[in-house]
Design an enzyme around this catalytic site. Structure first.
Site, PDB file in Angstrom:
ATOM      1  N   PRO A  80       3.363   4.655   0.898  1.00  0.00           N
ATOM      2  CA  PRO A  80       2.457   5.470   1.720  1.00  0.00           C
ATOM      3  C   PRO A  80       1.045   5.385   1.140  1.00  0.00           C
ATOM      4  O   PRO A  80       0.652   6.167   0.279  1.00  0.00           O
ATOM      5  CB  PRO A  80       3.043   6.884   1.588  1.00  0.00           C
ATOM      6  CG  PRO A  80       3.730   6.871   0.259  1.00  0.00           C
ATOM      7  CD  PRO A  80       4.221   5.471   0.026  1.00  0.00           C
ATOM      8  N   ASP A 132      -1.380   4.330  -3.838  1.00  0.00           N
ATOM      9  CA  ASP A 132      -0.092   4.892  -3.460  1.00  0.00           C
ATOM     10  C   ASP A 132      -0.195   6.408  -3.579  1.00  0.00           C
ATOM     11  O   ASP A 132      -0.357   6.941  -4.688  1.00  0.00           O
ATOM     12  CB  ASP A 132       0.994   4.329  -4.386  1.00  0.00           C
ATOM     13  CG  ASP A 132       2.398   4.755  -3.994  1.00  0.00           C
ATOM     14  OD1 ASP A 132       2.542   5.769  -3.282  1.00  0.00           O
ATOM     15  OD2 ASP A 132       3.362   4.086  -4.426  1.00  0.00           O
ATOM     16  N   HIS A 133      -0.090   7.093  -2.445  1.00  0.00           N
ATOM     17  CA  HIS A 133      -0.298   8.537  -2.460  1.00  0.00           C
ATOM     18  C   HIS A 133       0.833   9.281  -3.170  1.00  0.00           C
ATOM     19  O   HIS A 133       0.728  10.480  -3.426  1.00  0.00           O
ATOM     20  CB  HIS A 133      -0.431   9.063  -1.027  1.00  0.00           C
ATOM     21  CG  HIS A 133      -1.517  10.082  -0.864  1.00  0.00           C
ATOM     22  ND1 HIS A 133      -1.678  11.148  -1.730  1.00  0.00           N
ATOM     23  CD2 HIS A 133      -2.496  10.215   0.059  1.00  0.00           C
ATOM     24  CE1 HIS A 133      -2.700  11.885  -1.342  1.00  0.00           C
ATOM     25  NE2 HIS A 133      -3.220  11.338  -0.260  1.00  0.00           N
ATOM     26  N   ARG A 134       1.906   8.571  -3.513  1.00  0.00           N
ATOM     27  CA  ARG A 134       2.983   9.224  -4.260  1.00  0.00           C
ATOM     28  C   ARG A 134       2.609   9.434  -5.726  1.00  0.00           C
ATOM     29  O   ARG A 134       3.125  10.346  -6.378  1.00  0.00           O
ATOM     30  CB  ARG A 134       4.264   8.378  -4.184  1.00  0.00           C
ATOM     31  CG  ARG A 134       4.842   8.248  -2.781  1.00  0.00           C
ATOM     32  CD  ARG A 134       5.996   7.266  -2.772  1.00  0.00           C
ATOM     33  NE  ARG A 134       5.563   5.903  -3.154  1.00  0.00           N
ATOM     34  CZ  ARG A 134       6.389   4.856  -3.225  1.00  0.00           C
ATOM     35  NH1 ARG A 134       7.685   5.023  -2.974  1.00  0.00           N
ATOM     36  NH2 ARG A 134       5.930   3.671  -3.554  1.00  0.00           N
ATOM     37  N   CYS A 140      -0.511   9.894  -7.027  1.00  0.00           N
ATOM     38  CA  CYS A 140      -1.642  10.790  -7.269  1.00  0.00           C
ATOM     39  C   CYS A 140      -2.164  11.308  -5.937  1.00  0.00           C
ATOM     40  O   CYS A 140      -1.797  10.806  -4.872  1.00  0.00           O
ATOM     41  CB  CYS A 140      -2.764  10.070  -8.030  1.00  0.00           C
ATOM     42  SG  CYS A 140      -3.608   8.792  -7.062  1.00  0.00           S
TER      43      CYS A 140
END
Length: 462
Positions: A259, A432-434, A436
């Site tokens: 994501p 990758d928004h997972r 940070c």
């Protein structure tokens, strides 16, 4: 009496399942020495010269230039003088080319194939200093299993009319074995609804290879209406194979699994360019712009280690990495590759410039090894060399972020309260928004931009 040994395409590492023959380095009838390169192949990651562990006379080449072969398929046949082998065994346990255990490994009298404990000393994944195995001829019986039949030959030079091959396939029995040994080929056929029994294999002894399935996928249905020529529907189809196919698969996986989000900022690079000019004016090897960005990136990752990480989807953990192995996008005649410069956190601008230049030369020569193309933890993408300002790069899976660098070009800019023409660059960070949130990503990108605008900030970390 000479023995004919078949050398199978070895496992070249990194999970590769096939390779494309680029250039044959030997002809039938040539005499080769142990560990002499016999063929140059292209994998999904690099160009590789494959050495043969047998010394003798080449009696057959199994494949044409441009043809893809699966790991374990016969590559060359070598007539070796004396009893016993001179190197690794036939196929050395890889795929269908390996001598099977059980009844197929011996003839009706129970004699086993000759073996020798000698080894070539040259080790690739899949073969090396293992036992050499000569292969005997036996009668091929009709098989009702799903595994390809294996033909074994007498330990003597083959008759001129008989092709040297370790794989025999049976296609006349509708419910018999399918002539394909590569799981990748089977999956490709299954995903595209292709009946493997309806294909004619172009590999050795009719073996179905990836190119056969790709051809079937690209070929339209043969109905009377479709067979009529359509003058205004000319098209060209380019197979997604080799490096381009591997890149397509990796990019698709990145978009599917990660994501990602992108943020960007414009920065005044006038002082940055002036600092580089001063460095180069002082003498010594020239410092590249990319090397300076690599140094800035290393300093930024030290402050924001969240972006030098990966996500372990099995354990549901974020794995933060202590070393920075910096990948950088390099355009070559064979397509886009991402060489990896290791341990950049310990290198200064001069070392980074030299390392980047050496890897770029190797990439353009097509000589990067799989090890030089894997293991990156963060990637730089300098798309400014193509004359564009901005981009939203796709993360190089399984990394967590990529920094994009646009062209540095004169633009109107407010400098010290006055409108002026300055050297401006657009920077973009896809992350990758997972691993940070936007605050970390924005802080990283802002620090990079600040170092570009005020290079003296780097003095704290030099």
């Amino acid at each position: 009496m000479p023995q004919v040994l078949e050398f199978a395409l070895p496992d070249l590492g990194e999970g590769l399942t096939e390779a494309q023959i680029v250039t044959w380095l030997v002809e039938v009838g040539d005499t080769v020495a142990i560990d002499q390169p016999v063929v140059e192949v292209e994998t999904a990651k690099a160009m590789v010269e494959v050495p043969c562990p047998h010394g003798g006379v080449v009696t057959a080449r199994h494949g044409d230039e441009g043809q893809s072969l699966p790991v374990g398929a016969p590559l060359v046949s070598i007539a070796v003088e004396g009893e016993g082998g001179t190197g690794a065994g036939v196929g050395a346990g890889t795929g269908a080319a390996a001598a099977p255990a059980g009844p197929a490994a011996s003839d009706a009298s129970g004699d086993s194939a000759a073996a020798d404990d000698g080894g070539s000393g040259n080790v690739l994944v899949g073969y090396g200093t293992g036992t050499a195995t000569a292969v005997r001829r036996r009668r091929v019986r009709t098989s009702t299993t799903t595994a390809p039949a294996v033909r074994v030959r007498e330990a003597e030079a083959p008759a001129p009319a008989a092709p040297a091959s370790a794989v025999t396939v049976t296609t006349e029995v509708a419910e018999g074995p399918v002539p394909v040994i590569s799981p990748l080929v089977r999956k490709l056929a299954r995903d595209n609804g292709i009946d493997l029994r309806a294909l004619s294999g172009s590999g050795p002894e009719g073996l179905i290879v990836r190119a056969d399935v790709e051809r079937a996928v690209a070929e339209p249905a043969r109905t009377p209406a479709a067979a009529e020529p359509v003058p205004d529907a000319a098209e060209e189809r380019v197979p997604l194979s080799g490096m381009r196919g591997a890149a397509a698969e990796k990019l698709s996986r990145s978009r599917t699994e990660i994501p990602d989000a992108t943020c960007w900022v414009d920065a005044d690079a006038t002082a940055f360019i002036a600092a580089r000019a001063a460095m180069n004016a002082a003498g010594g090897e020239k410092i590249s712009v990319l090397a300076l960005f690599a140094r800035v990136t290393s300093a930024a990752l030290a402050r924001f280690p969240e972006l030098n990480s990966r996500v372990d989807t099995v354990t549901h953990e974020i794995v933060r990495l202590k070393s920075v192995h910096l990948g950088f996008a390099a355009q070559t005649e064979r397509g886009l590759v991402v060489p990896v410069l290791r341990e950049v956190q310990d290198q200064n601008a001069e070392q980074l410039s030299a390392g980047l230049a050496a890897l770029t030369r190797t990439a353009r020569d097509g000589r990067l090894t799989p090890a030089q193309l894997t293991g990156g933890t963060f990637t730089l993408n300098n798309y400014g060399v193509f004359g564009v300002d901005g981009s939203t790069p796709i993360i190089n899976h399984p990394e967590a972020a990529m920094l994009g660098i646009g062209r540095i070009t004169p633009k109107p800019w407010v400098h010290e309260g006055e409108l002026a023409v300055r050297q401006v660059v657009q920077l973009s960070l896809t992350f990758d928004h997972r691993v940070c949130d936007g605050g970390v990503a924005g802080g990283f990108l802002r620090y990079v931009a600040d170092c570009v605008e005020h290079p003296a900030l780097l003095l704290r970390t030099l």
